[in-house]
Design a protein around this motif. Structure first.
Motif, PDB file in Angstrom:
ATOM      1  N   ARG A 285      -2.956 -10.545  11.593  1.00  0.00           N
ATOM      2  CA  ARG A 285      -1.814 -10.990  11.028  1.00  0.00           C
ATOM      3  C   ARG A 285      -1.705 -12.217  10.345  1.00  0.00           C
TER       4      ARG A 285
ATOM      5  N   ASP B 147      -1.737 -13.699   6.425  1.00  0.00           N
ATOM      6  CA  ASP B 147      -0.514 -14.471   6.068  1.00  0.00           C
ATOM      7  C   ASP B 147      -1.155 -15.648   5.172  1.00  0.00           C
TER       8      ASP B 147
ATOM      9  N   LEU C 160      -0.346   0.576   6.186  1.00  0.00           N
ATOM     10  CA  LEU C 160       0.783  -0.504   6.702  1.00  0.00           C
ATOM     11  C   LEU C 160       0.603  -1.824   6.010  1.00  0.00           C
ATOM     12  N   ALA C 161      -0.633  -2.330   5.630  1.00  0.00           N
ATOM     13  CA  ALA C 161      -0.828  -3.430   4.877  1.00  0.00           C
ATOM     14  C   ALA C 161      -0.057  -3.140   3.311  1.00  0.00           C
TER      15      ALA C 161
ATOM     16  N   ARG D 265       2.449  -1.101   2.470  1.00  0.00           N
ATOM     17  CA  ARG D 265       3.645  -0.912   2.572  1.00  0.00           C
ATOM     18  C   ARG D 265       4.237  -2.602   2.726  1.00  0.00           C
ATOM     19  N   ARG D 266       3.566  -3.420   3.745  1.00  0.00           N
ATOM     20  CA  ARG D 266       4.172  -4.718   3.872  1.00  0.00           C
ATOM     21  C   ARG D 266       4.265  -5.488   2.832  1.00  0.00           C
ATOM     22  N   ALA D 267       3.160  -5.091   1.773  1.00  0.00           N
ATOM     23  CA  ALA D 267       3.067  -5.751   0.504  1.00  0.00           C
ATOM     24  C   ALA D 267       4.099  -5.325  -0.520  1.00  0.00           C
ATOM     25  N   GLY D 268       5.130  -4.480  -0.215  1.00  0.00           N
ATOM     26  CA  GLY D 268       5.898  -3.721  -0.946  1.00  0.00           C
ATOM     27  C   GLY D 268       5.540  -2.470  -1.862  1.00  0.00           C
TER      28      GLY D 268
END
Length: 209
Positions: free
Chosen positions: A148, A152, A179-180, A182-185
């Motif tokens: 992570r 970042d 997951l990545a 989704r974390r990026a929107g």
């Protein structure tokens, strides 16, 4: 949100990234396999493909995790090995994609399945990874997952690609990529990653809604 004016500017940004135990194919030279000018070749490969994609657009964005030791680390192109370089050039109608390594071309299982699936997609597909470089153990050419803290340190590339290419569908190759994304929107469709025996399941699911 970051915005890069051209494929060249984008590639130059990637080349400036330096992290411990991370091989940057756009600036680093592998003492075992690379030609002396390997980084310049890989920068040219990525620039050519991205410029073609920005000009043509892409209906779908397929997202993996990191560049593989047998694939993108050598070619500079996500989910694309040396055996698929010519096919990739034909796909994007761009010439001059070149090998940056010596010896015989190397195949990667994941790339083989990816490029087997691409002709059956409903629209053009751009390939990328949640982490755009090759992560490895100290002194080792094998693959490892990115952390992570490492991701970042990378600019927000995925949402920029989705917007710049006018992507209508995002496909995540495996749970980590999902997951990545989704974390990026983004709102990806999950499919089985084609590596480690997942190829047949990937081929049967990747084009389903």
């Amino acid at each position: 949100m970051n915005a890069w004016a051209s494929g060249q500017q984008f590639t130059d940004m990637l080349a400036d990234i330096s992290l411990a135990n991370v091989f940057n194919p756009y600036s680093d030279v592998c003492s075992v396999h690379d030609l002396a000018n390997a980084p310049a070749i890989r920068r040219a490969n990525l620039t050519a493909v991205l410029e073609a994609a920005l000009a043509q657009g892409a209906a779908e964005l397929w997202v993996g995790l990191e560049l593989g030791a047998r694939g993108g680390r050598r070619t500079g192109l996500a989910l694309t090995d040396e055996a698929q370089l010519e096919t990739c050039g034909d796909y994007w109608a761009t010439s001059g994609l070149n090998r940056a390594t010596s010896g015989s071309p190397v195949k990667e299982q994941t790339a083989t399945y990816i490029w087997q699936a691409l002709p059956n997609a409903k629209g053009r597909v751009f390939l990328w990874n949640a982490f755009p470089l090759h992560c490895h153990q100290p002194g080792c050419l094998t693959n490892r997952g990115h952390t992570r803290s490492e991701v970042d340190k990378i600019p927000a590339i995925l949402p920029w690609l989705a917007r710049a290419l006018n992507v209508q569908r995002v496909v995540a190759l495996g749970r980590g990529a999902e997951l990545a994304a989704r974390r990026a929107g983004l709102d990806p469709k999950y499919v089985r990653h084609p590596g480690r025996g997942g190829g047949p399941q990937f081929l049967t699911s990747v084009h389903k809604s």
